[in-house]
Design a protein around this motif. Sequence first.
Motif, PDB file in Angstrom:
ATOM      1  N   ILE A  75      66.774  30.520 -36.570  1.00 18.44           N
ATOM      2  CA  ILE A  75      65.427  29.937 -36.675  1.00 18.44           C
ATOM      3  C   ILE A  75      64.435  31.175 -36.892  1.00 18.44           C
ATOM      4  CG2 ILE A  75      65.938  28.032 -35.428  1.00 18.44           C
ATOM      5  CD1 ILE A  75      64.635  29.131 -33.015  1.00 18.44           C
ATOM      6  N   ALA A  76      64.731  32.507 -36.375  1.00 20.08           N
ATOM      7  CA  ALA A  76      63.539  33.475 -36.495  1.00 20.08           C
ATOM      8  C   ALA A  76      64.540  34.787 -36.332  1.00 20.08           C
ATOM      9  CB  ALA A  76      62.380  33.498 -35.810  1.00 20.08           C
ATOM     10  N   ALA A  77      63.822  35.874 -37.027  1.00 21.17           N
ATOM     11  CA  ALA A  77      64.843  37.272 -36.850  1.00 21.17           C
ATOM     12  C   ALA A  77      64.264  37.664 -35.410  1.00 21.17           C
ATOM     13  CB  ALA A  77      64.547  37.973 -37.959  1.00 21.17           C
ATOM     14  N   ARG A 117      68.919  34.996 -44.871  1.00 16.65           N
ATOM     15  CA  ARG A 117      67.413  35.268 -45.066  1.00 16.65           C
ATOM     16  C   ARG A 117      66.581  34.062 -44.333  1.00 16.65           C
ATOM     17  NH1 ARG A 117      64.361  32.559 -48.811  1.00 16.65           N
ATOM     18  NH2 ARG A 117      65.641  31.330 -50.506  1.00 16.65           N
ATOM     19  N   GLN A 118      65.602  34.790 -43.643  1.00 17.64           N
ATOM     20  CA  GLN A 118      64.829  33.766 -43.063  1.00 17.64           C
ATOM     21  C   GLN A 118      63.993  32.654 -43.828  1.00 17.64           C
ATOM     22  OE1 GLN A 118      64.829  33.931 -39.479  1.00 17.64           O
ATOM     23  NE2 GLN A 118      66.564  34.967 -40.266  1.00 17.64           N
ATOM     24  N   VAL A 119      64.071  31.669 -43.221  1.00 17.04           N
ATOM     25  CA  VAL A 119      63.275  30.543 -44.184  1.00 17.04           C
ATOM     26  C   VAL A 119      62.692  29.594 -42.994  1.00 17.04           C
ATOM     27  CG1 VAL A 119      63.421  28.474 -45.510  1.00 17.04           C
ATOM     28  CG2 VAL A 119      65.208  30.131 -45.928  1.00 17.04           C
ATOM     29  N   ASP A 120      61.277  29.321 -43.378  1.00 19.36           N
ATOM     30  CA  ASP A 120      60.433  28.815 -42.264  1.00 19.36           C
ATOM     31  C   ASP A 120      60.844  27.168 -42.015  1.00 19.36           C
ATOM     32  OD1 ASP A 120      58.964  30.936 -41.556  1.00 19.36           O
ATOM     33  OD2 ASP A 120      57.502  30.865 -42.740  1.00 19.36           O
ATOM     34  N   ASP A 121      60.985  26.431 -43.311  1.00 13.82           N
ATOM     35  CA  ASP A 121      61.260  25.385 -43.224  1.00 13.82           C
ATOM     36  C   ASP A 121      62.627  24.941 -42.620  1.00 13.82           C
ATOM     37  OD1 ASP A 121      62.242  22.610 -44.676  1.00 13.82           O
ATOM     38  OD2 ASP A 121      60.238  22.504 -44.322  1.00 13.82           O
ATOM     39  N   PRO A 122      62.833  24.252 -41.354  1.00 14.58           N
ATOM     40  CA  PRO A 122      64.036  24.024 -41.185  1.00 14.58           C
ATOM     41  C   PRO A 122      65.209  23.107 -41.628  1.00 14.58           C
ATOM     42  CG  PRO A 122      62.321  22.665 -39.781  1.00 14.58           C
ATOM     43  CD  PRO A 122      61.540  23.497 -40.532  1.00 14.58           C
ATOM     44  N   GLU A 123      64.621  22.193 -42.636  1.00 18.50           N
ATOM     45  CA  GLU A 123      65.559  21.404 -43.358  1.00 18.50           C
ATOM     46  C   GLU A 123      65.945  22.368 -44.465  1.00 18.50           C
ATOM     47  OE1 GLU A 123      63.836  17.485 -44.456  1.00 18.50           O
ATOM     48  OE2 GLU A 123      63.562  17.086 -42.141  1.00 18.50           O
ATOM     49  N   GLU A 124      65.112  22.894 -45.304  1.00 12.49           N
ATOM     50  CA  GLU A 124      65.518  24.009 -46.134  1.00 12.49           C
ATOM     51  C   GLU A 124      66.792  25.042 -45.781  1.00 12.49           C
ATOM     52  OE1 GLU A 124      63.710  27.185 -49.567  1.00 12.49           O
ATOM     53  OE2 GLU A 124      62.414  26.056 -48.132  1.00 12.49           O
ATOM     54  N   ARG A 150      66.365  24.323 -33.593  1.00 12.19           N
ATOM     55  CA  ARG A 150      65.582  24.308 -32.316  1.00 12.19           C
ATOM     56  C   ARG A 150      65.548  22.498 -32.263  1.00 12.19           C
ATOM     57  NH1 ARG A 150      61.339  26.575 -33.527  1.00 12.19           N
ATOM     58  NH2 ARG A 150      61.590  28.430 -32.221  1.00 12.19           N
ATOM     59  N   LYS A 151      65.721  22.114 -30.874  1.00 12.02           N
ATOM     60  CA  LYS A 151      65.542  20.789 -30.665  1.00 12.02           C
ATOM     61  C   LYS A 151      64.303  20.096 -31.102  1.00 12.02           C
ATOM     62  CE  LYS A 151      67.447  19.686 -26.682  1.00 12.02           C
ATOM     63  NZ  LYS A 151      68.788  19.046 -26.851  1.00 12.02           N
ATOM     64  N   GLY A 152      64.242  19.105 -31.703  1.00 10.99           N
ATOM     65  CA  GLY A 152      63.093  18.342 -32.214  1.00 10.99           C
ATOM     66  C   GLY A 152      62.400  18.873 -33.532  1.00 10.99           C
ATOM     67  N   GLU A 153      63.123  20.023 -34.001  1.00  5.96           N
ATOM     68  CA  GLU A 153      62.109  20.267 -35.308  1.00  5.96           C
ATOM     69  C   GLU A 153      62.763  19.741 -36.598  1.00  5.96           C
ATOM     70  OE1 GLU A 153      62.862  24.632 -36.258  1.00  5.96           O
ATOM     71  OE2 GLU A 153      65.194  24.331 -36.261  1.00  5.96           O
TER      72      GLU A 153
END
Length: 284
Positions: A75-77, A117-124, A150-153
Motif C-alpha cells: 500500500i506504500a513504500a 512500483r507504488q500506486v495510490d489507487d488500491p484497485e489499480e 488495507r481493510k476497508g479501502e
Amino acid sequence: MTAKSTGEKGENPLVPNAKLRQMYTRMLEARLLEETLVKRAALKGKKRVVTTRGQEAVRVSTAIELGADDLVSDIAATAGMGLLLGGNAPSLLRGMAKPKTDTAKVLREAGVSRMLRQVDDPEERLQLALGAALALKTQGRQGILVAYARKGEIRSASWRKVLGTAGKLELPMIFVVLPGSGTRKNDVDLTEVCDDARAAGIPGIPVDACDAVALYRVVQESLGRTRGGDGPVLIESVGWPAKAGRNADDPLDHLQISLLERKIVKASWFAQEAKMARKQLVKK
C-alpha cells in the motif's frame, strides 16, 4: 533467511524456538528503524512518515520466508517493509528521512528489488499485482506475489472481481488484508474480506493481527499451497478481543509475553536484542 531449529526441549516443530526468536528480532528491528525515522524526519521538517507500526506481526510472518523470485505489492513504500525485504537499514533511514523522498530510488539504493512500483489507487494496485503474478506463472518462475491491502479501502464487489480472476487463473498470490485504521468493529464485521474470498472460490483465512505465531503457521500453509500450484489464498488480519491483562494492540508485547511464558528466552534477552538492533541503524 530461514532459522534452523536447535532441537530445544518442548518446542513446537511447526514453529521452532529459533524461528520465534528470529521473528521477534525482525519485528523489533522494523519498529526501532521506523521510530528513529519518524524522529529524524521531524527534525528535517518532514511532517508525515508512513510506517508499519502495529502491523509488525503481519508483516514479518508474511515476508520472513520470501525468496529472491518472490514479489511484493504494498500500500506504500515504508522503511520497515524495506528492511524486511533485505534493505540496508542506514540507507533506508537516510533516504526516507529527507523532506522530499523518491521512495523508489531509496529502496533501490538500499538494495530492495522485489517491491512493485507504488500506486495510490488500491484497485489499480491490485490489478497490477494480478498482472505481475500472471507474468510469474507464464514465465514458469517459482516465485509468488504477496499483495497487501488495507481493510476497508476496496469495495466488496471489486474484491470479488480481483479474487475471482486470481482464482480462475490459479495465480501464485497471497492476499494479505492489513488491519483497518479505525476503531474495532464487532466480531460479525471482522472477517468481511474472507467472505468475499470464499464467494470467489478461494480460501479466506482470518487470523489475529497481533499473533505472530498463528500468522506464521497460516502463512506457511498458504505458501505451500500456492507454491504447489493450487492457486491463491487470502489472509485477513483481525483484532480479536484481548485476554485479561494483555495489550491487545501491540504485536511485540504479544510475542514477548509468549516467549517468556514458554521459557524460550529470559527477560534479559529482549534488552540485548534491542541494543543490537540499534547498532544496526548506524552500521555502514
